[in-house]
Design a protein around this motif. Structure first.
Motif, short mmCIF file in Angstrom:
data_model
loop_
_atom_site.label_atom_id
_atom_site.label_comp_id
_atom_site.label_asym_id
_atom_site.label_seq_id
_atom_site.Cartn_x
_atom_site.Cartn_y
_atom_site.Cartn_z
N PRO A 40 -2.43 -1.21 -4.25
CA PRO A 40 -2.27 -0.97 -5.69
C PRO A 40 -0.93 -0.33 -6.01
O PRO A 40 -0.30 -0.66 -7.01
CB PRO A 40 -3.43 -0.05 -6.05
CG PRO A 40 -4.10 0.33 -4.80
CD PRO A 40 -3.62 -0.55 -3.72
N GLN A 41 -0.49 0.56 -5.13
CA GLN A 41 0.81 1.21 -5.35
C GLN A 41 1.92 0.19 -5.33
O GLN A 41 2.81 0.22 -6.16
CB GLN A 41 1.09 2.21 -4.24
CG GLN A 41 0.50 3.56 -4.49
CD GLN A 41 1.06 4.56 -3.50
OE1 GLN A 41 2.23 4.50 -3.14
NE2 GLN A 41 0.22 5.45 -3.03
N VAL A 42 1.84 -0.70 -4.35
CA VAL A 42 2.90 -1.70 -4.22
C VAL A 42 3.00 -2.51 -5.49
O VAL A 42 4.06 -2.67 -6.07
CB VAL A 42 2.62 -2.64 -3.05
CG1 VAL A 42 3.61 -3.79 -3.06
CG2 VAL A 42 2.68 -1.89 -1.75
N PHE A 43 1.86 -3.01 -5.93
CA PHE A 43 1.93 -3.89 -7.09
C PHE A 43 2.30 -3.13 -8.35
O PHE A 43 3.12 -3.56 -9.13
CB PHE A 43 0.61 -4.64 -7.25
CG PHE A 43 0.45 -5.67 -6.21
CD1 PHE A 43 1.34 -6.74 -6.14
CD2 PHE A 43 -0.54 -5.57 -5.25
CE1 PHE A 43 1.21 -7.71 -5.15
CE2 PHE A 43 -0.67 -6.53 -4.26
CZ PHE A 43 0.20 -7.60 -4.21
N ALA A 45 3.98 -0.47 -8.56
CA ALA A 45 5.36 0.00 -8.54
C ALA A 45 6.36 -1.15 -8.57
O ALA A 45 7.37 -1.09 -9.24
CB ALA A 45 5.59 0.87 -7.32
N THR A 46 6.04 -2.21 -7.83
CA THR A 46 6.93 -3.35 -7.80
C THR A 46 7.14 -3.87 -9.20
O THR A 46 8.18 -4.35 -9.57
CB THR A 46 6.30 -4.51 -7.01
OG1 THR A 46 5.86 -3.99 -5.80
CG2 THR A 46 7.30 -5.60 -6.76
N THR A 47 6.09 -3.77 -9.96
CA THR A 47 6.13 -4.37 -11.27
C THR A 47 6.38 -3.31 -12.32
O THR A 47 5.96 -3.44 -13.44
CB THR A 47 4.81 -5.09 -11.50
OG1 THR A 47 3.76 -4.20 -11.11
CG2 THR A 47 4.71 -6.31 -10.65
N ASN A 48 7.05 -2.25 -11.90
CA ASN A 48 7.37 -1.12 -12.75
C ASN A 48 6.31 -0.88 -13.81
O ASN A 48 6.57 -0.76 -14.99
CB ASN A 48 8.77 -1.25 -13.37
CG ASN A 48 9.01 -2.59 -14.03
OD1 ASN A 48 8.40 -2.92 -15.04
ND2 ASN A 48 9.88 -3.38 -13.44
N GLY A 49 5.11 -0.81 -13.34
CA GLY A 49 3.98 -0.70 -14.26
C GLY A 49 3.72 0.72 -14.68
O GLY A 49 4.46 1.63 -14.35
N THR A 50 2.67 0.87 -15.39
CA THR A 50 2.44 2.15 -16.03
C THR A 50 1.30 2.91 -15.41
O THR A 50 1.14 4.08 -15.64
CB THR A 50 2.10 1.94 -17.49
OG1 THR A 50 0.86 1.24 -17.53
CG2 THR A 50 3.14 1.13 -18.17
N SER A 51 0.45 2.24 -14.66
CA SER A 51 -0.67 2.88 -14.00
C SER A 51 -1.53 3.68 -14.96
O SER A 51 -2.12 4.67 -14.60
CB SER A 51 -0.18 3.80 -12.89
OG SER A 51 0.76 3.13 -12.12
#
Lengths: 160, 635
Positions: A40-43, A45-51
């Motif tokens: 989950p972190q990879v995706f 973060a890779t996708t500069n998401g907001t979590s």
């Protein structure tokens, strides 16, 4: 209309409502709750998401403790303490630090009296943070009490 | 809903109260704006986010929220939008509420600019008060703008792809009280917890992106304390007018949205668009229409925009802890760990014997280390909070000065490291001479110069290699990796991360008798990494590979095996990587493959490097030796 009534109540009696209200508008609940595990972190973060820690968009008008996205002045100090409990505990225990500096300037403490303030918070650390899970309201009330009983800093106690 | 509501109000008001005089003045203004070609001006284009259409002539705004436009065809017609905006400014006064604003307030940046250009006559176009906006500006009290770039997470190279936001620095703050500033950031609105679904939807614009405002201390907590990311702060030299116009525009954008695309229309791209509103003569977004890597947008701003004033480095909690460890006498390491584990109390004789400064330092380090552990490893929470609190209490009883928190700013920043695109041209020999062409749009591998990147990290997107052998006519695809991530994180007494790797793509497999084929590959592994000294580290992985091709028995091969490696930074411009891998394919197409590889990189300058690789391998029982020298250019 309802909102306005609530806002009015808050403005009239900040001390009373704070403990309850901080739960609704404090930052604690909003801060990143940490996705565990690698994938989950990879995706995220890779996708500069907001979590999920962002407020979506800037709220319009008065909502909780904010007015068009900025914290209303009544709540500024309480919100800051709520969002920085650990950092404040650290800084106060050492009698220095960036977060404590920011708090001092939020309360409006003169540059010349800052070191006095730093020293006081260190000295009275155990009174201000009397337990590990003290709430923001506890901390700010305790800080107020501690400052009120200091001859030099008592004038600022009302700003908390 | 709300937007439609007030939109109706405008239409109603317009039709009812437009007197002949104001109608004339409106007509004048529209005419004048046409003569001045205001709708074609960069200011108007920036404020409405118009971009040239890719295929057809004309413009389309990137804003997707309807309430942002005054004209029905405002999204594609700058001229009509300008006329409709002017018309809306003539609306009669209304009492502003949380839900309703006058168009002059709602579109306050457009109003300001048009007023300036067209010299609005306040008798014929009365200016409306905007109490909410004024209050908002008073609260922000803007005196400066800083571009914020949180660097990669430790042990998560993927986050190198990063995020950027803007910080609005208030006039009554200084460098010590910046925590009180507000930030403006742009992000996809989602509560999706499934990372894969998030990624896929995000790539294709499945989410709405909104601007949001949060205090900087919330962001610092998130990046610095919870995620272990150093923060770089790039102060920009925008002047008062530019800053004010930027914020007026943020006000306009508060309630609207853009469709969010991870690779191009992302946070970094939209922050550039805000900077364009501040300084319209500078073209920023047009360089990143198809691919906006946040760190590359930062590089562009610092190198090309002329906006950079100053850079401030804000080390993460983990960085500060590692720095403290380096400065601490190693004989205290065990005492610190005893504190953390509850085996030592601040009142114990063994501790009280120590010099006061060392005691203060130990208490500070141990309590902060507990904080760090709480942030990274939620499973070991039990009792940690109480213990940290005891240590803080003990610390508060000591008058020693806090250990100075002075951390050397890295020489190379994320925006001054090597560029993330890379093209290579190589010549080599493997039974026959060959030429190799390779291209990687992003981002960094283990042997690229580490400055500005997290050491031991690798992330490659869409990297491709093709070869032309002497005895063949055609260029032949060797490898196409969609994604290739590797994270080597050293372990020690205090930090115990697991290293990991994952990659997926298509690779060429060499079979006996000069036969070869392309197979789909997914490979992943987990491992340990240890630092031997400043320059050398060793690591090991246990990794698994799944290959898929119609030509295999049962169409697949599933393998498992170890990897051992040594990474060495021989000199700043010279790195070497020695590794060996064994994969035992026990299922599907069975076999055991090995390889032993020595790769070296020598940097010629900031943008060029030479690579030399020597490899000995066994694949499908055939042994091969390969050497290759290549020239690599970062772009």
């Amino acid at each position: 209309m309802k909102k306005m009534i609530i806002a009015g109540l808050i403005a009239l009696s900040p001390g009373v409502v704070m403990a309850a209200n901080i739960g609704n508008c404090g930052w604690g609940a909003k801060v990143f709750d940490g996705q565990s595990g690698v994938a989950p972190q990879v995706f995220a973060a890779t996708t500069n998401g907001t979590s999920g820690n962002q407020t979506f968009g800037i709220s319009s008008g008065t909502s909780g403790c904010t007015q068009d996205g900025t914290v209303t002045s009544t709540w500024k100090t309480a919100m800051f303490i709520d969002g920085n409990k650990k950092q404040l505990a650290r800084d106060m225990s050492q009698g220095q630090g960036e977060t404590l500096d920011a708090l001092a300037s939020l309360i409006g403490i003169d540059q010349a009296q800052k070191s006095k303030f730093f020293h006081l918070t260190q000295e009275k650390f155990t009174s201000i943070f009397y337990s590990e899970d003290a709430s923001a309201a506890d901390i700010s009330n305790a800080l107020k009490t501690v400052m009120s009983s200091d001859s030099e800093l008592a004038v600022y106690a009302a700003n908390i | 809903m709300l937007r439609h509501y007030w939109f109706c109000i405008i239409l109603l008001c317009c039709s009812n109260s437009t007197t002949a005089a104001t109608a004339d003045y409106l007509q004048d203004l529209v005419k004048q704006s046409g003569v001045m070609e205001l709708a074609q001006r960069p200011e108007w284009r920036a404020l409405l986010h118009y971009k040239d259409n890719l295929l057809f002539p004309g413009f389309t705004s990137e804003v997707d929220g309807a309430g942002f436009f005054n004209a029905p065809d405002g999204k594609t017609n700058p001229q009509a939008e300008l006329a409709a905006t002017l018309a809306a400014f003539f609306n009669p006064p209304i009492a502003e509420t949380d839900e309703v604003q006058h168009p002059q307030c709602m579109f306050v940046a457009r109003y300001y600019w048009l007023k300036q250009e067209l010299n609005f006559d306040p008798r014929r176009l009365p200016e409306q008060p905007c109490p909410r906006f004024s209050q908002w500006m008073t609260t922000l009290n803007p005196g400066g703008v800083t571009l914020i770039f949180p660097a990669a997470f430790l042990n998560n190279p993927a986050s190198m792809f990063g995020h950027t936001l803007l910080r609005i620095d208030a006039r009554d703050q200084d460098e010590k009280t910046r925590l009180l500033a507000y930030t403006v950031s742009y992000a996809a609105a989602t509560t999706e917890k499934n990372g894969l679904a998030f990624a896929i939807k995000g790539i294709f614009g499945g989410y709405r992106g909104y601007f949001s405002i949060l205090p900087y201390y919330i962001k610092v907590n998130q990046y610095s304390d919870l995620e272990s990311r150093d923060i770089w702060e790039y102060q920009l030299n925008l002047n008062e007018h530019e800053i004010d116009q930027l914020l007026r525009h943020v006000w306009e954008l508060r309630l609207t949205y853009f469709d969010y695309f991870f690779f191009d229309e992302n946070c970094a791209y939209h922050l550039l668009s805000l900077l364009e509103v501040a300084r319209p003569e500078i073209k920023l977004t047009e360089n990143f229409r198809f691919w906006a890597i946040p760190s590359e947008t930062v590089r562009y701003v610092t190198e090309n925009s002329g906006m950079l004033k100053n850079v401030v480095y804000r080390p993460a909690l983990s960085t500060r802890l590692m720095d403290r460890l380096q400065k601490m006498d190693p004989q205290y390491y065990d005492l610190a760990l005893d504190f953390v584990d509850g085996n030592l109390q601040p009142t114990d004789e063994a501790f009280l014997r120590l010099p006061e400064n060392d005691r203060a330092n130990l208490l500070e380090f141990s309590s902060e280390y507990i904080e760090y552990r709480q942030a990274v490893d939620k499973r070991t929470l039990n009792g940690y909070g109480d213990r940290a609190f005891e240590l803080l209490q003990a610390r508060s009883q000591m008058s020693a000065d806090a250990a100075p928190d002075i951390i050397k700013v890295p020489d190379i920043r994320p925006d001054t490291g090597h560029k993330s695109g890379r093209a290579s041209l190589g010549v080599g020999y493997q039974e026959d001479a060959f030429a190799e062409f390779a291209w990687r749009p992003a981002y960094h591998d283990l042997l690229d110069p580490a400055g500005g990147y997290v050491p031991g990290s690798q992330i490659k997107f869409f990297s491709v290699r093709a070869r032309d052998y002497d005895d063949q006519r055609d260029l032949r695809l060797e490898e196409l990796m969609f994604l290739d991530i590797e994270s080597l994180s050293p372990r020690d007494k205090f930090f115990k991360p697991h290293s990991w790797k994952v990659k997926a793509g298509v690779v060429r497999k060499n079979l006996p008798h000069e036969h070869s084929l392309l197979a789909g590959l997914v490979n992943a592994g987990t491992g340990l990494d240890y630092r031997l000294d400043e320059k050398n580290s060793v690591y090991t992985f246990l990794e698994a590979s799944l290959e898929y091709t119609g030509e295999y028995q049962k169409n697949y091969a599933l393998g498992l095996g170890p990897t051992f490696g040594l990474l060495s930074h021989i000199k700043p411009d010279w790195d070497a990587h020695l590794y060996t891998t064994m994969q035992r394919y026990g299922l599907g197409e069975q076999r055991t493959d090995y390889n032993l590889v020595l790769e070296q990189r020598y940097s010629l300058d900031d943008n060029d490097a030479l690579r030399l690789s020597i490899a000995r391998s066994r694949e499908f029982t055939v042994y091969r030796t390969e050497t290759m020298l290549s020239w690599q250019r970062y772009f």
